[in-house]
Design an enzyme around this catalytic site. Structure first.
Site, PDB file in Angstrom:
ATOM      1  N   HIS A  89      -9.484   0.451   4.865  1.00  0.00           N
ATOM      2  CA  HIS A  89      -8.151   0.650   5.464  1.00  0.00           C
ATOM      3  C   HIS A  89      -8.289   1.546   6.698  1.00  0.00           C
ATOM      4  O   HIS A  89      -9.112   2.455   6.727  1.00  0.00           O
ATOM      5  CB  HIS A  89      -7.190   1.277   4.448  1.00  0.00           C
ATOM      6  CG  HIS A  89      -5.788   1.322   4.971  1.00  0.00           C
ATOM      7  ND1 HIS A  89      -5.342   2.344   5.773  1.00  0.00           N
ATOM      8  CD2 HIS A  89      -4.760   0.447   4.856  1.00  0.00           C
ATOM      9  CE1 HIS A  89      -4.084   2.094   6.113  1.00  0.00           C
ATOM     10  NE2 HIS A  89      -3.711   0.946   5.569  1.00  0.00           N
ATOM     11  N   GLU A 130      -6.719   3.998   7.814  1.00  0.00           N
ATOM     12  CA  GLU A 130      -6.632   5.456   7.628  1.00  0.00           C
ATOM     13  C   GLU A 130      -7.934   6.009   7.061  1.00  0.00           C
ATOM     14  O   GLU A 130      -8.288   7.160   7.322  1.00  0.00           O
ATOM     15  CB  GLU A 130      -5.417   5.797   6.749  1.00  0.00           C
ATOM     16  CG  GLU A 130      -4.129   5.635   7.553  1.00  0.00           C
ATOM     17  CD  GLU A 130      -2.947   5.087   6.794  1.00  0.00           C
ATOM     18  OE1 GLU A 130      -2.919   5.194   5.548  1.00  0.00           O
ATOM     19  OE2 GLU A 130      -2.038   4.532   7.445  1.00  0.00           O
ATOM     20  N   SER A 150       3.472  -2.415  10.226  1.00  0.00           N
ATOM     21  CA  SER A 150       4.924  -2.321  10.378  1.00  0.00           C
ATOM     22  C   SER A 150       5.657  -3.612   9.997  1.00  0.00           C
ATOM     23  O   SER A 150       6.607  -4.016  10.672  1.00  0.00           O
ATOM     24  CB  SER A 150       5.286  -1.881  11.806  1.00  0.00           C
ATOM     25  OG  SER A 150       4.764  -0.579  12.058  1.00  0.00           O
ATOM     26  N   GLU A 204      -5.213  -5.667  10.463  1.00  0.00           N
ATOM     27  CA  GLU A 204      -4.214  -4.627  10.680  1.00  0.00           C
ATOM     28  C   GLU A 204      -4.527  -3.893  11.984  1.00  0.00           C
ATOM     29  O   GLU A 204      -5.361  -2.980  12.006  1.00  0.00           O
ATOM     30  CB  GLU A 204      -4.240  -3.623   9.530  1.00  0.00           C
ATOM     31  CG  GLU A 204      -3.931  -4.228   8.176  1.00  0.00           C
ATOM     32  CD  GLU A 204      -3.400  -3.179   7.211  1.00  0.00           C
ATOM     33  OE1 GLU A 204      -2.239  -3.290   6.820  1.00  0.00           O
ATOM     34  OE2 GLU A 204      -4.137  -2.236   6.895  1.00  0.00           O
ATOM     35  N   ASN A 241       0.867  -1.186   0.000  1.00  0.00           N
ATOM     36  CA  ASN A 241       0.000   0.000   0.000  1.00  0.00           C
ATOM     37  C   ASN A 241       0.901   1.233   0.000  1.00  0.00           C
ATOM     38  O   ASN A 241       1.526   1.537   1.008  1.00  0.00           O
ATOM     39  CB  ASN A 241      -0.892  -0.038   1.249  1.00  0.00           C
ATOM     40  CG  ASN A 241      -1.688   1.240   1.410  1.00  0.00           C
ATOM     41  OD1 ASN A 241      -1.833   2.022   0.479  1.00  0.00           O
ATOM     42  ND2 ASN A 241      -2.209   1.443   2.617  1.00  0.00           N
ATOM     43  N   GLY A 292       2.254   1.931  10.663  1.00  0.00           N
ATOM     44  CA  GLY A 292       3.113   3.096  10.517  1.00  0.00           C
ATOM     45  C   GLY A 292       3.784   3.530  11.810  1.00  0.00           C
ATOM     46  O   GLY A 292       4.356   4.611  11.890  1.00  0.00           O
ATOM     47  N   LYS A 310       0.046   4.255  -0.161  1.00  0.00           N
ATOM     48  CA  LYS A 310      -0.625   5.420   0.467  1.00  0.00           C
ATOM     49  C   LYS A 310      -0.470   6.649  -0.430  1.00  0.00           C
ATOM     50  O   LYS A 310      -0.435   6.509  -1.653  1.00  0.00           O
ATOM     51  CB  LYS A 310      -0.073   5.653   1.875  1.00  0.00           C
ATOM     52  CG  LYS A 310      -0.016   4.366   2.704  1.00  0.00           C
ATOM     53  CD  LYS A 310       0.141   4.627   4.158  1.00  0.00           C
ATOM     54  CE  LYS A 310       0.423   3.324   4.876  1.00  0.00           C
ATOM     55  NZ  LYS A 310       0.109   3.351   6.273  1.00  0.00           N
TER      56      LYS A 310
HETATM   57  C1  PEP Z   1      -0.723  -0.231   5.766  1.00  0.00           C
HETATM   58  O1  PEP Z   1      -0.693   0.846   5.212  1.00  0.00           O
HETATM   59  O2  PEP Z   1      -1.666  -0.999   5.546  1.00  0.00           O
HETATM   60  C2  PEP Z   1       0.353  -0.595   6.686  1.00  0.00           C
HETATM   61  C3  PEP Z   1       0.298  -1.756   7.282  1.00  0.00           C
HETATM   62  O3  PEP Z   1       1.364   0.322   6.867  1.00  0.00           O
HETATM   63  P1  PEP Z   1       2.806   0.038   7.570  1.00  0.00           P
HETATM   64  O4  PEP Z   1       3.343  -1.223   6.962  1.00  0.00           O
HETATM   65  O5  PEP Z   1       3.627   1.246   7.211  1.00  0.00           O
HETATM   66  O6  PEP Z   1       2.556  -0.097   9.026  1.00  0.00           O
END
Ligand code: PEP
Length: 253
Positions: A97, A99, A215, A169, A9, A175, A11
């Protein structure tokens, strides 16, 4: 046997040049793995989807959108439909997601409509869910994940749900550099699979892929992938570096 699936992703990152370069570098690095032993997708920003899909057209790396609207066409200024995404070469769409849930304010109900619309428009939804840190600390993880799962899949029959990939997630891991331990992630993945079994039967539950995201880095990917119910990874930050993303893909074999 569920085939591993790694999705990146991007973003709100890259530009028209760097997005295509990143896609090419990933394709070069993952040439021998992608498509054969592991499914791979990248999710660039909407405006670069077509260019990235073009750059990847002769590879087995698929392209996904980071979001999709819940209607197919009409007076919805600024929104993008599943059929439009399909038309420019998208295979997947992220739905729900964290966010979008927590920054933009999307509800379970809207996420549910987006999942249905994605399937109707010919896309494969990657349905994201996960608890906040405060919910984990209040021991509400199971309740939150169960509610998000049931609401998100509401109204989807067995045939439609087969198009869905689920991504667990935990919001506190996205992040932040904090990763769920493989045991923490496995616990929630097992819960999701149990609930899918109750909703759709054992056979369907065994077929649906459940990704972990939060992460993920080259140094923790392989360990996460050893867990029985972790079928792949949804990667944010580390998917912006071709070497890291390729290393994660290779750790998932
Ligand atoms: C994501 O954007 O779905 C995500 C898991 O980000 P990150 O790997 O940066 O934590």
């Amino acid at each position: 046997m569920r085939k591993p699936f790694v999705a990146g992703n991007w973003k709100m990152n890259t530009d028209s040049h760097s997005g295509v370069e990143l896609a090419r570098a990933i394709a070069d690095g993952a040439l021998d793995a992608a498509g054969h032993s592991v499914d791979v997708a990248v999710c660039p920003p909407f405006v670069y989807l077509q260019a990235v899909a073009g750059a990847l057209s002769s590879t087995s790396i698929a392209v996904g959108a980071q979001d999709v609207y819940c209607e197919q066409k009409g007076a919805f200024t600024g929104e993008i439909s599943a059929s439009m995404l399909k038309d420019i070469g998208c295979t997947y769409a992220l739905c729900g997601h964290s966010e979008r849930r927590h920054v933009i304010g999307e509800s379970d109900e809207l996420v549910n409509k987006k999942i249905s619309a994605a399937i109707l428009g010919g896309l494969l939804p990657i349905f994201c869910l996960g608890e906040l840190l405060s919910e984990r600390e209040a021991l509400e993880t199971d309740e939150v994940v169960s509610r998000q799962l049931r609401n998100g899949l509401s109204g989807l029959d067995v045939e439609k749900v087969s198009a869905v990939t689920i991504a667990y997630e935990p919001v506190w891991a996205i992040g932040t550099g904090l990763t769920a331990t493989p045991e923490q992630a496995q616990q929630v993945h097992a819960l999701i699979r149990k609930l899918l079994g109750e909703m759709y039967g054992e056979r369907v539950a065994e077929e649906i892929r459940i990704l972990y995201g939060g992460s993920v880095k080259p140094d923790n990917a392989a360990e996460l992938m050893t867990e029985k119910d972790i079928d792949g990874l949804l990667v944010g930050g580390a998917s912006l570096k071709a070497d890291d993303f390729v290393a994660i893909i290779k750790s998932s074999l």
